[in-house]
Design a protein around this motif. Structure first.
Motif, PDB file in Angstrom:
ATOM      1  N   ASP A  70     -10.363  39.391 -19.231  1.00  0.00           N
ATOM      2  CA  ASP A  70     -10.864  38.855 -20.501  1.00  0.00           C
ATOM      3  C   ASP A  70     -12.250  39.381 -20.848  1.00  0.00           C
ATOM      4  OD1 ASP A  70      -8.773  37.328 -21.367  1.00  0.00           O
ATOM      5  OD2 ASP A  70      -9.345  35.575 -20.183  1.00  0.00           O
ATOM      6  N   TYR A  71     -13.043  39.659 -19.823  1.00  0.00           N
ATOM      7  CA  TYR A  71     -14.442  39.990 -20.080  1.00  0.00           C
ATOM      8  C   TYR A  71     -14.757  41.381 -19.563  1.00  0.00           C
ATOM      9  CZ  TYR A  71     -14.058  35.032 -20.518  1.00  0.00           C
ATOM     10  OH  TYR A  71     -13.618  33.791 -20.885  1.00  0.00           O
ATOM     11  N   ARG A  72     -15.168  42.244 -20.480  1.00  0.00           N
ATOM     12  CA  ARG A  72     -15.460  43.625 -20.115  1.00  0.00           C
ATOM     13  C   ARG A  72     -16.780  44.046 -20.726  1.00  0.00           C
ATOM     14  NH1 ARG A  72     -11.028  47.027 -18.172  1.00  0.00           N
ATOM     15  NH2 ARG A  72      -9.225  45.855 -18.795  1.00  0.00           N
ATOM     16  N   ARG A 123      -4.323  22.482 -20.086  1.00  0.00           N
ATOM     17  CA  ARG A 123      -4.895  22.898 -21.365  1.00  0.00           C
ATOM     18  C   ARG A 123      -6.170  22.122 -21.611  1.00  0.00           C
ATOM     19  NH1 ARG A 123       0.606  22.365 -22.949  1.00  0.00           N
ATOM     20  NH2 ARG A 123       1.568  24.418 -22.938  1.00  0.00           N
ATOM     21  N   TYR A 124      -7.178  22.825 -22.112  1.00  0.00           N
ATOM     22  CA  TYR A 124      -8.400  22.168 -22.593  1.00  0.00           C
ATOM     23  C   TYR A 124      -8.398  22.371 -24.093  1.00  0.00           C
ATOM     24  CZ  TYR A 124     -10.011  22.511 -17.725  1.00  0.00           C
ATOM     25  OH  TYR A 124     -10.131  22.421 -16.359  1.00  0.00           O
ATOM     26  N   GLY A 125      -7.959  21.390 -24.857  1.00  0.00           N
ATOM     27  CA  GLY A 125      -7.838  21.584 -26.302  1.00  0.00           C
ATOM     28  C   GLY A 125      -6.879  22.725 -26.575  1.00  0.00           C
ATOM     29  N   ALA A 126      -7.364  23.713 -27.335  1.00  0.00           N
ATOM     30  CA  ALA A 126      -6.505  24.849 -27.680  1.00  0.00           C
ATOM     31  C   ALA A 126      -6.425  25.877 -26.553  1.00  0.00           C
ATOM     32  CB  ALA A 126      -7.043  25.524 -28.945  1.00  0.00           C
ATOM     33  N   LYS A 127      -7.302  25.720 -25.562  1.00  0.00           N
ATOM     34  CA  LYS A 127      -7.362  26.732 -24.495  1.00  0.00           C
ATOM     35  C   LYS A 127      -6.403  26.371 -23.357  1.00  0.00           C
ATOM     36  CE  LYS A 127      -8.902  29.966 -21.851  1.00  0.00           C
ATOM     37  NZ  LYS A 127      -8.848  31.379 -22.167  1.00  0.00           N
ATOM     38  N   THR A 128      -5.495  27.283 -23.055  1.00  0.00           N
ATOM     39  CA  THR A 128      -4.615  27.084 -21.901  1.00  0.00           C
ATOM     40  C   THR A 128      -5.233  27.811 -20.718  1.00  0.00           C
ATOM     41  OG1 THR A 128      -2.698  26.951 -23.334  1.00  0.00           O
ATOM     42  CG2 THR A 128      -2.274  27.353 -21.008  1.00  0.00           C
ATOM     43  N   ALA A 129      -5.760  27.045 -19.775  1.00  0.00           N
ATOM     44  CA  ALA A 129      -6.448  27.652 -18.623  1.00  0.00           C
ATOM     45  C   ALA A 129      -5.457  28.052 -17.544  1.00  0.00           C
ATOM     46  CB  ALA A 129      -7.479  26.678 -18.064  1.00  0.00           C
ATOM     47  N   VAL A 130      -4.403  27.247 -17.374  1.00  0.00           N
ATOM     48  CA  VAL A 130      -3.390  27.509 -16.342  1.00  0.00           C
ATOM     49  C   VAL A 130      -2.037  27.226 -16.972  1.00  0.00           C
ATOM     50  CG1 VAL A 130      -2.452  26.695 -14.141  1.00  0.00           C
ATOM     51  CG2 VAL A 130      -4.912  26.957 -14.403  1.00  0.00           C
ATOM     52  N   SER A 186     -11.815  34.664  -3.936  1.00  0.00           N
ATOM     53  CA  SER A 186     -12.941  35.592  -3.825  1.00  0.00           C
ATOM     54  C   SER A 186     -12.753  36.732  -4.809  1.00  0.00           C
ATOM     55  CB  SER A 186     -13.037  36.138  -2.402  1.00  0.00           C
ATOM     56  OG  SER A 186     -14.107  37.056  -2.317  1.00  0.00           O
ATOM     57  N   HIS A 187     -13.884  37.301  -5.230  1.00  0.00           N
ATOM     58  CA  HIS A 187     -13.826  38.520  -6.044  1.00  0.00           C
ATOM     59  C   HIS A 187     -14.087  39.745  -5.179  1.00  0.00           C
ATOM     60  CE1 HIS A 187     -13.390  36.660  -9.932  1.00  0.00           C
ATOM     61  NE2 HIS A 187     -14.368  35.818  -9.654  1.00  0.00           N
ATOM     62  N   LEU A 188     -14.419  39.513  -3.924  1.00  0.00           N
ATOM     63  CA  LEU A 188     -14.722  40.636  -3.034  1.00  0.00           C
ATOM     64  C   LEU A 188     -13.434  41.135  -2.393  1.00  0.00           C
ATOM     65  CD1 LEU A 188     -17.996  39.600  -1.189  1.00  0.00           C
ATOM     66  CD2 LEU A 188     -17.701  41.210  -3.064  1.00  0.00           C
ATOM     67  N   GLY A 214      -7.975  36.630  -9.012  1.00  0.00           N
ATOM     68  CA  GLY A 214      -7.757  36.701 -10.455  1.00  0.00           C
ATOM     69  C   GLY A 214      -9.064  37.065 -11.124  1.00  0.00           C
ATOM     70  N   PRO A 215      -8.994  37.723 -12.282  1.00  0.00           N
ATOM     71  CA  PRO A 215     -10.223  38.076 -12.995  1.00  0.00           C
ATOM     72  C   PRO A 215     -11.003  36.824 -13.403  1.00  0.00           C
ATOM     73  CG  PRO A 215      -8.315  39.225 -13.924  1.00  0.00           C
ATOM     74  CD  PRO A 215      -7.786  38.200 -12.969  1.00  0.00           C
ATOM     75  N   ASN A 216     -12.236  37.009 -13.851  1.00  0.00           N
ATOM     76  CA  ASN A 216     -13.039  35.893 -14.349  1.00  0.00           C
ATOM     77  C   ASN A 216     -12.277  35.145 -15.432  1.00  0.00           C
ATOM     78  OD1 ASN A 216     -15.967  37.879 -14.040  1.00  0.00           O
ATOM     79  ND2 ASN A 216     -15.539  36.042 -12.897  1.00  0.00           N
ATOM     80  N   GLY A 217     -12.309  33.825 -15.331  1.00  0.00           N
ATOM     81  CA  GLY A 217     -11.681  33.003 -16.364  1.00  0.00           C
ATOM     82  C   GLY A 217     -10.168  32.944 -16.283  1.00  0.00           C
ATOM     83  N   SER A 218      -9.597  33.403 -15.155  1.00  0.00           N
ATOM     84  CA  SER A 218      -8.132  33.428 -15.071  1.00  0.00           C
ATOM     85  C   SER A 218      -7.539  32.087 -14.658  1.00  0.00           C
ATOM     86  CB  SER A 218      -7.678  34.522 -14.096  1.00  0.00           C
ATOM     87  OG  SER A 218      -8.268  34.318 -12.833  1.00  0.00           O
ATOM     88  N   GLY A 219      -8.386  31.141 -14.258  1.00  0.00           N
ATOM     89  CA  GLY A 219      -7.884  29.798 -13.956  1.00  0.00           C
ATOM     90  C   GLY A 219      -7.918  29.410 -12.485  1.00  0.00           C
ATOM     91  N   LYS A 220      -8.627  30.167 -11.665  1.00  0.00           N
ATOM     92  CA  LYS A 220      -8.660  29.847 -10.224  1.00  0.00           C
ATOM     93  C   LYS A 220      -9.333  28.501  -9.958  1.00  0.00           C
ATOM     94  CE  LYS A 220     -10.964  33.558  -9.272  1.00  0.00           C
ATOM     95  NZ  LYS A 220     -11.133  34.065 -10.644  1.00  0.00           N
ATOM     96  N   SER A 221     -10.541  28.327 -10.528  1.00  0.00           N
ATOM     97  CA  SER A 221     -11.260  27.072 -10.272  1.00  0.00           C
ATOM     98  C   SER A 221     -10.500  25.890 -10.862  1.00  0.00           C
ATOM     99  CB  SER A 221     -12.667  27.125 -10.873  1.00  0.00           C
ATOM    100  OG  SER A 221     -13.365  28.204 -10.325  1.00  0.00           O
ATOM    101  N   THR A 222      -9.919  26.095 -12.028  1.00  0.00           N
ATOM    102  CA  THR A 222      -9.143  25.006 -12.653  1.00  0.00           C
ATOM    103  C   THR A 222      -7.985  24.615 -11.731  1.00  0.00           C
ATOM    104  OG1 THR A 222      -9.710  25.865 -14.836  1.00  0.00           O
ATOM    105  CG2 THR A 222      -7.824  24.374 -14.717  1.00  0.00           C
ATOM    106  N   THR A 223      -7.318  25.610 -11.165  1.00  0.00           N
ATOM    107  CA  THR A 223      -6.203  25.322 -10.254  1.00  0.00           C
ATOM    108  C   THR A 223      -6.714  24.557  -9.042  1.00  0.00           C
ATOM    109  OG1 THR A 223      -5.115  27.349 -10.971  1.00  0.00           O
ATOM    110  CG2 THR A 223      -4.357  26.404  -8.893  1.00  0.00           C
TER     111      THR A 223
END
Ligand SMILES: Nc1ncnc2c1ncn2[C@@H]1O[C@H](COP(=O)(O)OP(=O)(O)OP(=O)(O)O)[C@@H](O)[C@H]1O
Length: 409
Positions: A301-303, A10-17, A184-186, A34-43
């Motif tokens: 999350d982002y469209r 969690r980053y403050g109120a945001k649960t990333a993973v 990857s997103h590809l 995973g989509p953008n912002g889904s927590g891959k880099s955080t993991t």
């Protein structure tokens, strides 16, 4: 092996993973999607000890990264290719990393050869293109000849030759028995590179299975059927027998029919029984991209506002054949909407605005779902349609400026 158990950040109120558990095994390339912002880099950052989990743990070979003896020789990673001192040459950047990890200088020249940067080894990295930077980042990951490798978007910015090279490199590293974890997103590229997939959405595990199983679990095969264009009555007759037999029929842009729910031999028999001639009867299977889009469409999350204006987040058109008195066949949705996975496969299908069903939180952890994103689209009905399959493009082996040497290992 990499093993995550109940990993939460969690980053403050945001649960990333949230409560993520998975294993990444040696000997195969494991894709991390995973989509953008889904927590891959955080993991990935938690795996590498760069971020501390709020709860749960992740280990490499049974140890948290920070407790691994001589970690750079055991684990190599490409997280951010731009994280390089631009005033340094490629060679001196790698030399400084090698010195810090007690790696002999000759290994620097080896990896420069492996990634094809020998000719620019003395150039300052601030003049490097995106693709050259990626190659330098991959060289840094390979420096310690590690058994475990993590790559966050390694083909970002690479030309087709570079993409093909990364694909072969990943497979070769896995074939040597190493653990290779790559995001990857590809999708087309991932389908060609990875054997196993871990898919997350809004920080939670959505799938952990082979690429083959993932595609079949999240897509339904269909048949394309075409009758003579000059005889519309034949098409109508076929439509009616297919619907009577329980098939779901959509119209393809070229006038063909897309049929789900009936096996090919049955379609053939039905056509024969109705005295309808067929010009085409072919089986089709979904691509990884299609299966992925179906699974994650509720976790994006982002469209683009254009997508929303175009109604692409709305309920899809019904996939049923309309009543006989209305001879209008729904068309296959062309883009932006994907039929949902089979019932029970999609944790986001519970209803709009709700977080995915999560396993019970780890002991002592308050039961808190990831922070809610924008409202989820209405859960679509069970799958009755298939979007057009997309054949993954094969990157051409184009000439490149930066040719690699064979890995001397
Ligand atoms: N240091 C941080 N502070 C606050 N929020 C963060 C931090 N790092 C990540 N987040 C948030 O956590 C969520 C997951 O981010 P993360 O970068 O892990 O996603 P991702 O799957 O790698 O995304 P992308 O595919 O776009 O790279 C995002 O909502 C992000 O804004």
């Amino acid at each position: 092996m990499i093993e995550a158990v109940g990993l939460t950040k969690r980053y403050g109120a945001k649960t990333a993973v949230y409560n993520l558990s998975f294993q990444v095994r040696p000997g195969t390339v494991t894709g991390f999607l995973g989509p953008n912002g889904s927590g891959k880099s955080t993991t990935m950052r938690m795996i590498l000890g760069l971020d501390r989990p709020t709860s749960g743990q992740v280990t490499i070979g049974g140890h948290p990264y920070r407790q691994l003896p001589n970690a750079p020789r055991q684990v190599g990673a490409l997280l951010d290719a731009k994280a390089v001192h631009g005033g340094r040459s490629a060679r001196s950047h790698l030399l400084s990393l090698a010195q810090l990890a007690g790696i002999p200088a000759r290994r620097v020249d080896e990896v420069l050869g492996v990634v094809g940067l020998q000719s620019v080894a003395k150039k300052r990295s601030k003049g490097f293109s995106l693709g050259m930077g990626q190659r330098l980042g991959i060289a840094a990951a390979l420096l310690g000849d590690p058994q475990v490798l993590l790559f966050d978007e390694p083909v970002n910015g690479l030309d087709p030759e570079g993409i093909l090279w990364v694909r072969n490199l990943m497979k070769a590293l896995a074939a040597e028995g190493r653990t290779v974890f790559v995001s990857s997103h590809l999708m087309s590229e991932m389908a060609l590179t990875a054997e196993h997939l871990i898919v997350i959405g809004r920080g939670q595990l959505m799938a952990d299975m082979s690429v083959k199983d993932f595609i079949s679990a999240n897509s339904a095969d269909f048949a394309r059927v075409r009758t003579p264009e000059t005889e519309p009555a034949q098409r109508e007759k076929l439509l009616s027998v297919l619907a009577e037999a329980g098939g779901q029929v959509l119209s393809e842009p070229d006038g063909a029919l897309r049929v789900t729910g009936l096996p090919l031999p049955r379609i053939s028999d039905l056509a024969h029984g109705a005295d309808v001639r067929l010009w085409e009867l072919s089986p089709h299977q979904a691509s990884l991209e299609e299966a992925y889009m179906r699974l994650t469409q509720g976790a994006v999350d982002y469209r683009s506002t254009d997508d929303q204006k175009a109604g692409l987040m709305q309920q899809p058109p019904p996939g049923h054949l309309p009543p006989p008195q209305q001879p209008v066949i729904p068309e296959v949705p062309q883009q932006g909407w994907y039929a949902p996975p089979p019932p029970g496969q999609n944790p986001y299908a519970d209803g709009p605005g709700r977080p995915p069903a999560a396993a019970p939180p780890a002991p002592g952890t308050p039961a808190q779902a990831p922070a809610a994103g924008p409202p989820l689209p209405q859960a679509p009905p069970p799958p009755q349609v298939q979007p057009a399959p997309q054949t993954p493009p094969q990157p051409a082996a184009a000439p490149a400026d930066f040719r690699k040497n064979e890995d001397p290992r």
